[in-house]
Design a protein around this motif. Structure first.
Motif, PDB file in Angstrom:
ATOM      1  N   LEU A 100       7.969   8.937  -0.565  1.00  0.00           N
ATOM      2  CA  LEU A 100       8.594   9.887  -1.131  1.00  0.00           C
ATOM      3  C   LEU A 100       9.754  11.035  -0.842  1.00  0.00           C
ATOM      4  N   GLY A 101      11.013  10.563  -1.913  1.00  0.00           N
ATOM      5  CA  GLY A 101      12.393  11.409  -1.406  1.00  0.00           C
ATOM      6  C   GLY A 101      12.219  12.995  -2.059  1.00  0.00           C
ATOM      7  N   ILE A 102      12.647  13.314  -1.233  1.00  0.00           N
ATOM      8  CA  ILE A 102      12.608  14.841  -1.670  1.00  0.00           C
ATOM      9  C   ILE A 102      14.211  15.912  -1.839  1.00  0.00           C
ATOM     10  N   LYS A 103      14.879  15.785  -0.284  1.00  0.00           N
ATOM     11  CA  LYS A 103      16.425  16.028  -0.383  1.00  0.00           C
ATOM     12  C   LYS A 103      17.101  15.689   0.225  1.00  0.00           C
ATOM     13  N   GLY A 104      18.294  15.440  -0.431  1.00  0.00           N
ATOM     14  CA  GLY A 104      19.747  14.436  -0.086  1.00  0.00           C
ATOM     15  C   GLY A 104      19.464  12.807   0.097  1.00  0.00           C
ATOM     16  N   ASN A 105      20.313  12.584   0.766  1.00  0.00           N
ATOM     17  CA  ASN A 105      19.957  11.514   1.097  1.00  0.00           C
ATOM     18  C   ASN A 105      20.031  10.242   1.858  1.00  0.00           C
ATOM     19  N   GLY A 106      19.499   9.709   1.967  1.00  0.00           N
ATOM     20  CA  GLY A 106      18.851   8.120   3.227  1.00  0.00           C
ATOM     21  C   GLY A 106      18.499   7.089   3.186  1.00  0.00           C
ATOM     22  N   GLY A 107      17.807   6.262   4.205  1.00  0.00           N
ATOM     23  CA  GLY A 107      17.505   4.888   4.227  1.00  0.00           C
ATOM     24  C   GLY A 107      16.396   5.029   4.351  1.00  0.00           C
ATOM     25  N   ILE A 108      15.269   3.712   4.227  1.00  0.00           N
ATOM     26  CA  ILE A 108      14.324   3.622   5.295  1.00  0.00           C
ATOM     27  C   ILE A 108      14.639   1.812   5.214  1.00  0.00           C
ATOM     28  N   ILE A 109      14.619   1.703   6.592  1.00  0.00           N
ATOM     29  CA  ILE A 109      14.758  -0.121   7.872  1.00  0.00           C
ATOM     30  C   ILE A 109      13.864  -0.163   8.186  1.00  0.00           C
ATOM     31  N   MET A 110      12.815  -1.151   7.610  1.00  0.00           N
ATOM     32  CA  MET A 110      11.886  -1.606   7.839  1.00  0.00           C
ATOM     33  C   MET A 110      12.206  -3.161   9.117  1.00  0.00           C
ATOM     34  N   GLN A 111      11.138  -3.528   9.608  1.00  0.00           N
ATOM     35  CA  GLN A 111      10.320  -4.863  10.338  1.00  0.00           C
ATOM     36  C   GLN A 111      10.128  -5.301  10.759  1.00  0.00           C
ATOM     37  N   ASN A 112       9.199  -6.502  10.294  1.00  0.00           N
ATOM     38  CA  ASN A 112       7.811  -7.238  10.800  1.00  0.00           C
ATOM     39  C   ASN A 112       8.037  -7.990  11.953  1.00  0.00           C
ATOM     40  N   LYS A 113       6.992  -8.475  12.349  1.00  0.00           N
ATOM     41  CA  LYS A 113       6.808  -8.903  13.814  1.00  0.00           C
ATOM     42  C   LYS A 113       7.455 -10.290  14.002  1.00  0.00           C
ATOM     43  N   GLU A 114       7.641 -10.645  12.379  1.00  0.00           N
ATOM     44  CA  GLU A 114       9.147 -12.447  12.542  1.00  0.00           C
ATOM     45  C   GLU A 114      10.716 -11.908  12.766  1.00  0.00           C
ATOM     46  N   GLY A 115      10.848 -10.501  12.894  1.00  0.00           N
ATOM     47  CA  GLY A 115      12.554 -10.498  12.721  1.00  0.00           C
ATOM     48  C   GLY A 115      12.617 -10.349  11.190  1.00  0.00           C
ATOM     49  N   GLN A 116      12.346  -9.533  10.812  1.00  0.00           N
ATOM     50  CA  GLN A 116      13.093 -10.393   9.087  1.00  0.00           C
ATOM     51  C   GLN A 116      13.200  -8.919   9.348  1.00  0.00           C
ATOM     52  N   SER A 117      14.256  -8.718   8.075  1.00  0.00           N
ATOM     53  CA  SER A 117      14.257  -6.793   8.009  1.00  0.00           C
ATOM     54  C   SER A 117      14.007  -5.914   6.843  1.00  0.00           C
ATOM     55  N   SER A 118      14.234  -4.816   6.386  1.00  0.00           N
ATOM     56  CA  SER A 118      14.252  -4.632   4.706  1.00  0.00           C
ATOM     57  C   SER A 118      15.083  -3.055   4.663  1.00  0.00           C
ATOM     58  N   TYR A 119      15.910  -3.428   3.630  1.00  0.00           N
ATOM     59  CA  TYR A 119      16.202  -2.169   3.519  1.00  0.00           C
ATOM     60  C   TYR A 119      16.001  -1.569   2.024  1.00  0.00           C
ATOM     61  N   TYR A 120      15.925   0.190   1.786  1.00  0.00           N
ATOM     62  CA  TYR A 120      16.769   0.737   0.664  1.00  0.00           C
ATOM     63  C   TYR A 120      17.194   1.962   0.714  1.00  0.00           C
ATOM     64  N   PRO A 121      17.672   2.217   0.086  1.00  0.00           N
ATOM     65  CA  PRO A 121      18.570   3.619   0.260  1.00  0.00           C
ATOM     66  C   PRO A 121      17.489   4.405  -0.494  1.00  0.00           C
ATOM     67  N   ILE A 122      17.190   6.224  -0.015  1.00  0.00           N
ATOM     68  CA  ILE A 122      15.833   7.192  -0.421  1.00  0.00           C
ATOM     69  C   ILE A 122      16.961   8.222  -0.631  1.00  0.00           C
ATOM     70  N   GLU A 123      16.823   8.262  -2.221  1.00  0.00           N
ATOM     71  CA  GLU A 123      17.254   9.271  -2.700  1.00  0.00           C
ATOM     72  C   GLU A 123      15.937  10.418  -2.989  1.00  0.00           C
ATOM     73  N   PRO A 124      15.834  11.523  -4.151  1.00  0.00           N
ATOM     74  CA  PRO A 124      14.984  12.325  -3.942  1.00  0.00           C
ATOM     75  C   PRO A 124      14.329  11.898  -5.399  1.00  0.00           C
ATOM     76  N   GLY A 125      12.676  11.549  -5.630  1.00  0.00           N
ATOM     77  CA  GLY A 125      12.286  11.215  -6.332  1.00  0.00           C
ATOM     78  C   GLY A 125      12.331   9.278  -5.966  1.00  0.00           C
ATOM     79  N   THR A 126      12.490   8.832  -4.610  1.00  0.00           N
ATOM     80  CA  THR A 126      12.732   8.031  -4.438  1.00  0.00           C
ATOM     81  C   THR A 126      10.806   7.686  -3.888  1.00  0.00           C
ATOM     82  N   VAL A 127      10.778   6.322  -4.259  1.00  0.00           N
ATOM     83  CA  VAL A 127       8.964   5.902  -3.831  1.00  0.00           C
ATOM     84  C   VAL A 127       8.867   4.700  -3.565  1.00  0.00           C
TER      85      VAL A 127
END
Ligand code: M6P
Ligand code: ZN
Length: 189
Positions: A100-127
């Protein structure tokens, strides 16, 4: 048996007030994790800066318990790559996690074992829902501290494995004052 309890987040600093343990991750604990080794070495020679702090409440590492922690990533970059967490798979790979985003701005980068990736920005309130089997790393894409709450099964475990040497399929970098994803040259599959 553990009794119910509360803790509290200071929304102005983004920190957890009444934590039990704090983990400090400075540049020196992230050797080889940023793409630009020369700039990393120059920065480290000058100062072993704090990259992120993790404020944890202590709960037993047992099935059924929910670990929860607030992570504060300081603003900064190594070259054009944003300050970030190490990132990990769960040892119990089928365990999910919520951010859960609390303060500031960032992002989450994810990967699975097949090497696929996924990215989402996170701001306060983002779940953000980190689905089972996906490794996850967060980055601070802003100029102030980026803070988020994480909730996960207390016995999930952290597997840093190959992430410490190779990283994620994509690097999160600043280009023209904006976050962009670029291919990680070390990541080959
Ligand atoms: C979040 C959670 C923790 C994790 C921390 C730092 O608070 O996912 O489990 O330890 O971020 O991330 P890392 O362990 O990848 O450095
Ligand atoms: Zn996790």
């Amino acid at each position: 048996m553990l009794e119910p309890f509360v803790s509290s987040i200071d929304f102005s600093s983004g920190k957890l007030r009444d934590y039990d343990n704090k983990l400090d991750r400075k540049l020196s604990s992230m050797l080889g994790m940023f793409a630009d080794k020369d700039i990393f070495d120059q920065m480290l020679a000058k100062e072993d800066s704090m990259v992120y702090e993790v404020f944890e409440k202590e709960v037993p590492e047992q099935s059924g318990q929910l670990a929860h922690a607030v992570t504060v990533i300081h603003p900064g970059k190594v070259g054009n790559e944003y300050f970030m967490t190490k990132g990990h798979f769960h040892v119990k790979e089928n365990n999910a996690e919520i951010y859960l985003g609390i303060k500031g701005n960032g992002g989450i980068i994810m990967q699975n074992k097949e090497g696929q990736s996924s990215y989402y920005p996170i701001e306060p309130g983002t779940v953000a829902y980190v689905a089972p089997y996906w490794a996850h790393r967060t980055v601070n894409t802003g100029n102030v501290a980026f803070s988020f709450l994480a909730i996960y099964p207390a016995d999930a475990g952290h597997d840093y494995g190959s992430i410490e040497q190779i990283g994620f399929p994509k690097l999160v970098v600043e280009q023209n004052s904006h976050p962009e994803l670029v291919d990680n040259p070390k990541f080959t599959r």
